[in-house]
Motif scaffolding. Structure first.
Motif, PDB file in Angstrom:
ATOM      1  N   ALA A  22      -6.934  -1.400   7.839  1.00 55.33           N
ATOM      2  CA  ALA A  22      -7.972  -3.221   7.317  1.00 55.33           C
ATOM      3  C   ALA A  22      -8.299  -2.762   6.940  1.00 55.33           C
ATOM      4  O   ALA A  22      -9.600  -2.924   5.124  1.00 55.33           O
ATOM      5  N   LYS A  23      -9.419  -1.263   6.774  1.00 51.45           N
ATOM      6  CA  LYS A  23     -10.795  -1.072   6.566  1.00 51.45           C
ATOM      7  C   LYS A  23     -10.484   0.086   5.673  1.00 51.45           C
ATOM      8  O   LYS A  23     -11.463   0.938   4.901  1.00 51.45           O
ATOM      9  N   THR A  24      -9.304   0.331   5.095  1.00 53.54           N
ATOM     10  CA  THR A  24      -8.978   1.566   3.769  1.00 53.54           C
ATOM     11  C   THR A  24      -8.607   0.797   2.725  1.00 53.54           C
ATOM     12  O   THR A  24      -8.105   0.018   2.567  1.00 53.54           O
ATOM     13  N   ALA A  25      -9.393   1.380   1.296  1.00 51.90           N
ATOM     14  CA  ALA A  25      -9.060   1.009   0.395  1.00 51.90           C
ATOM     15  C   ALA A  25      -8.421   2.313  -0.867  1.00 51.90           C
ATOM     16  O   ALA A  25      -9.008   3.735  -0.201  1.00 51.90           O
ATOM     17  N   MET A  26      -7.357   2.419  -1.095  1.00 47.33           N
ATOM     18  CA  MET A  26      -7.108   3.559  -1.837  1.00 47.33           C
ATOM     19  C   MET A  26      -7.042   3.404  -3.322  1.00 47.33           C
ATOM     20  O   MET A  26      -6.925   2.012  -3.834  1.00 47.33           O
ATOM     21  N   LEU A  27      -7.409   3.925  -3.760  1.00 48.66           N
ATOM     22  CA  LEU A  27      -8.229   4.748  -5.110  1.00 48.66           C
ATOM     23  C   LEU A  27      -7.357   5.376  -5.757  1.00 48.66           C
ATOM     24  O   LEU A  27      -6.942   7.008  -5.673  1.00 48.66           O
ATOM     25  N   PHE A  28      -6.562   4.856  -6.559  1.00 51.19           N
ATOM     26  CA  PHE A  28      -5.424   5.546  -6.496  1.00 51.19           C
ATOM     27  C   PHE A  28      -5.488   6.434  -7.930  1.00 51.19           C
ATOM     28  O   PHE A  28      -6.659   6.067  -8.916  1.00 51.19           O
ATOM     29  N   GLY A  29      -5.115   8.046  -8.091  1.00 52.29           N
ATOM     30  CA  GLY A  29      -5.286   8.249 -10.030  1.00 52.29           C
ATOM     31  C   GLY A  29      -5.368  10.207  -9.375  1.00 52.29           C
ATOM     32  O   GLY A  29      -5.612  10.081  -8.778  1.00 52.29           O
TER      33      GLY A  29
ATOM     34  N   ILE B 225     -12.161   5.050   1.777  1.00 49.20           N
ATOM     35  CA  ILE B 225     -11.294   5.239   1.003  1.00 49.20           C
ATOM     36  C   ILE B 225     -10.986   5.855   0.666  1.00 49.20           C
ATOM     37  O   ILE B 225     -11.003   7.149   1.234  1.00 49.20           O
ATOM     38  N   VAL B 226      -9.954   5.804  -0.543  1.00 48.45           N
ATOM     39  CA  VAL B 226      -8.834   7.168   0.364  1.00 48.45           C
ATOM     40  C   VAL B 226      -8.394   7.494  -1.652  1.00 48.45           C
ATOM     41  O   VAL B 226      -7.999   6.755  -2.051  1.00 48.45           O
ATOM     42  N   ASN B 227      -8.236   8.635  -2.654  1.00 46.24           N
ATOM     43  CA  ASN B 227      -8.034   9.017  -3.132  1.00 46.24           C
ATOM     44  C   ASN B 227      -6.997   9.829  -3.345  1.00 46.24           C
ATOM     45  O   ASN B 227      -6.795  10.482  -2.413  1.00 46.24           O
ATOM     46  N   LYS B 228      -6.346   9.221  -3.716  1.00 48.59           N
ATOM     47  CA  LYS B 228      -4.734   9.892  -3.771  1.00 48.59           C
ATOM     48  C   LYS B 228      -3.922  10.116  -5.060  1.00 48.59           C
ATOM     49  O   LYS B 228      -4.477   8.764  -5.694  1.00 48.59           O
ATOM     50  N   ARG B 229      -3.097  10.841  -5.462  1.00 48.17           N
ATOM     51  CA  ARG B 229      -2.489  10.006  -6.683  1.00 48.17           C
ATOM     52  C   ARG B 229      -1.084   9.387  -6.596  1.00 48.17           C
ATOM     53  O   ARG B 229      -1.225   8.579  -8.022  1.00 48.17           O
ATOM     54  N   SER B 230      -1.027   9.199  -5.535  1.00 46.27           N
ATOM     55  CA  SER B 230      -0.009   7.866  -5.209  1.00 46.27           C
ATOM     56  C   SER B 230       0.262   8.274  -4.055  1.00 46.27           C
ATOM     57  O   SER B 230      -0.326   8.826  -3.028  1.00 46.27           O
ATOM     58  N   MET B 231       1.131   7.341  -3.662  1.00 47.16           N
ATOM     59  CA  MET B 231       1.624   6.975  -1.634  1.00 47.16           C
ATOM     60  C   MET B 231       2.257   8.200  -1.525  1.00 47.16           C
ATOM     61  O   MET B 231       2.817   7.635  -0.276  1.00 47.16           O
ATOM     62  N   ASN B 232       2.865   9.363  -2.644  1.00 51.15           N
ATOM     63  CA  ASN B 232       4.011  10.190  -1.944  1.00 51.15           C
ATOM     64  C   ASN B 232       3.373  10.678  -0.250  1.00 51.15           C
ATOM     65  O   ASN B 232       2.267  10.962  -0.327  1.00 51.15           O
ATOM     66  N   PRO B 233       4.029  10.735   0.916  1.00 47.93           N
ATOM     67  CA  PRO B 233       3.638  11.494   1.936  1.00 47.93           C
ATOM     68  C   PRO B 233       3.001  13.106   1.780  1.00 47.93           C
ATOM     69  O   PRO B 233       3.125  13.396   0.561  1.00 47.93           O
ATOM     70  N   GLY B 234       2.240  13.268   2.474  1.00 47.58           N
ATOM     71  CA  GLY B 234       1.355  14.609   2.467  1.00 47.58           C
ATOM     72  C   GLY B 234       2.291  15.785   2.175  1.00 47.58           C
ATOM     73  O   GLY B 234       3.995  15.258   2.900  1.00 47.58           O
ATOM     74  N   TYR B 235       2.103  16.800   2.622  1.00 45.13           N
ATOM     75  CA  TYR B 235       3.134  18.093   2.720  1.00 45.13           C
ATOM     76  C   TYR B 235       4.583  17.876   3.675  1.00 45.13           C
ATOM     77  O   TYR B 235       5.774  18.274   3.865  1.00 45.13           O
TER      78      TYR B 235
END
Lengths: 103, 459
Positions: free
Chosen positions: B436-443, B415-425
């Motif tokens: 396929a195993k990843t689920a995005m939890l935005f916010g 589970i990946v919590n991120k604010r948006s799909m913007n790439p990292g630094y």
């Protein structure tokens, strides 16, 4: 070339101390767990505030009429002491938090 | 110099070495801090009381005043600062130390310099002190958000290296020719200040731990140089200890990011030249919500939390601890995986999590936790990106290729919590998000985790 050799032979004690201190520093820090990187860096930062000793010496040696030296020395002491006191205090605060929880 | 003062300095020097050594072990760290601090105290007191010079009372009053003012400012700042602001503060203090060294050099330059040795120490003290000062102030401003995070200057590596070369050559000329015009030293001072600014300004957030550690080391070197000037052993040894310890720490940080120290100092460092984002990784992502994520974690056997800078930004360290406690109470085995360069200074995540009372036995370093991902049910990535990017393993064209990462992709669910799909630094896509195993939890990390905790409590 001669100048360089003179420079070295005139300061032989200092150079020995310098080299040994470098190795002591390396040995003391090797294999530090990640958890202590920040407190260690902050503690080392406080130690670099030892420069305040030099700032105090500047003021002690200053001619009382040399206002420029006195003003610069004063600022140097203030900044150095901020580094020392702030550095050790903040390190202490960080370490205070690294407590094992009682279960 | 008074003989007793030499003894005082000797004792202080020993406390520095022992204190630093003790700081390196969790069990003795707190005592080590006291030991080093008391050594510093006696070195300062000894200098004041045993110097053996004839000094007018007025100067004593001034010194006392300076110590009082500086001491109160330092103590106040250290007590008031929030734990999330720690990297900024360390950086600021460090800058003050550098400035102090540069000022001492300036005063010493004003009085006559006897020989080439003195000229070398004074001039190098001014240069290193000044660039450490300006560099640390920029680092402080960037971490604090006062300055924009990445400023691109065209051809900055070339400009910086030329400037550095110019400073070294000019300083060498001043020493050899015995030039002592104030004009020259001010020029050198200005160039050093400028170099510090230009060196730190273009460096992106993710490379900050390296820079802060390097600047820290430089202050130590500046202090040691000042010690040579006064033939003062406590300054010399203290400064060198900090210098070499700082370099070791810097190299450890560099290694964690697969960079060399030379690359850090002379360029090809810190963003600006990032490869265009390749769309190759693109695919479909799976979104999830707090409810589903809560169910997944509640019924997991074990969970590994991977914190990153996003956790610090959102100040979510307390919520994540609540989540961890809640899961532990339900019988889930929870651990934190700490990447060596997660956050903005060495060990940033450890301090942050310690603030919210997370037991430090739960914080596991990269090498120790990597073998465990393959039998982990759920990995929760909070505000981390580059340190979990599989491109480091399997994409030779990636700027982060070869950097050791946390192997989260081996876990059963991510589970990946991120604010948006913007790439990292680093400005690169992260194929982990398309796994396929990843689920995005935005916010925002704090909001998302708070919701997650609320869902868990209802179960």
């Amino acid at each position: 070339m001669n100048q360089l050799i003179d420079l070295i032979t005139n300061n032989l004690d200092l150079i020995y101390i310098l080299i040994l201190a470098i190795f002591v520093g390396v040995e003391v820090i090797k294999h530090i767990p990640t958890i202590l990187h920040t407190p260690l860096m902050s503690g080392a930062n406080a130690l670099s505030g030892v420069v305040v000793v030099g700032a105090i010496l500047v003021m002690l040696n200053a001619d009382p009429d040399d206002y420029l030296a006195l003003v610069l020395g004063f600022i140097a002491v203030v900044l150095g002491i901020v580094n020392v006191v702030g550095g050790f205090a903040v390190t202490g605060r960080m370490l205070q938090m690294f407590k094992k929880k009682e279960r | 110099m008074n003989a007793l003062l030499s003894v005082v300095y000797l004792v202080a020097t020993i406390t520095f070495i022992v204190g630093l050594k003790m700081l390196g072990h969790p069990a003795t760290a707190k005592k080590g801090n006291y030991v080093a601090a008391s050594g510093m105290g006696i070195a300062i007191l000894g200098t004041l009381l045993l110097h053996g010079l004839v000094v007018p009372t007025m100067i004593y009053i001034l010194i006392g005043l300076a110590i009082l003012v500086g001491g109160s400012i330092g103590a106040l700042m250290a007590v008031k600062v929030k734990m999330t602001k720690m990297p900024e503060l360390v950086s600021l203090f460090n800058g003050f130390g550098g400035a102090s060294a540069a000022l001492i050099g300036l005063v010493a330059f004003g009085s006559q310099l006897a020989d080439a040795t003195q000229a070398t120490t004074v001039i190098s003290g001014i240069v290193i002190g000044a660039l450490t000062f300006s560099g640390s102030i920029i680092a402080w401003g960037k971490l604090d958000g006062t300055f924009k995070s990445v400023v691109n200057i065209p051809k900055r590596n070339l400009i910086n290296n030329l400037l550095l070369l110019g400073i070294v050559v000019f300083a060498g000329y001043m020493v050899l020719s015995g030039q002592q015009q104030p004009m020259f030293i001010y020029l050198l001072l200005g160039a050093s200040l400028l170099y510090g600014v230009l060196f730190v300004l273009p460096i992106g957030g993710a490379d900050m731990p390296v820079v802060i550690s390097l600047l820290n080391s430089l202050t130590g070197i500046a202090a040691a140089i000042t010690g040579v000037l006064y033939s003062n052993m406590v300054m010399l040894v203290g400064g060198i200890l900090v210098g070499s310890a700082g370099i070791i720490l810097t190299i450890a940080m560099c290694r964690a990011m697969n960079r060399t120290l030379l690359a850090v100092v002379f360029g090809s460092f810190g963003g600006g030249e990032t490869v265009e984002g390749e769309d190759r990784a693109a695919g479909s992502i799976t979104k999830t919500n707090a409810g589903d994520a809560a169910i997944l974690m509640n019924y997991a056997k074990n969970v590994i939390i991977v914190p990153g800078y996003g956790l610090a930004v959102a100040q979510a360290q307390h919520v994540i601890h609540e989540l961890e406690e809640l899961l532990t109470k339900r019988g889930v085995d929870v651990k934190y995986a700490i990447h060596p360069v997660a956050g903005r200074m060495p060990g940033h995540m450890n301090v942050l999590l310690a603030e919210s009372n997370v037991d430090y036995d739960l914080l596991v370093e990269m090498e120790d936790i990597n073998p465990h991902f393959s039998n982990t049910d759920v990995v929760l990535v909070v505000g981390a990106n580059d340190v979990v990017n599989p491109a480091a393993h399997n994409d030779p064209s990636s700027p982060i290729y070869g950097m050791p990462i946390l192997d989260v992709e081996k876990a059963k669910h991510i589970i990946v919590n991120k604010r948006s799909m913007n790439p990292g630094y680093a400005g690169i896509e992260n194929e982990l998000f398309y796994n396929a195993k990843t689920a995005m939890l935005f916010g925002d990390a704090k909001a998302a985790l708070t919701e997650l905790v609320a869902e868990l409590k209802n179960m």
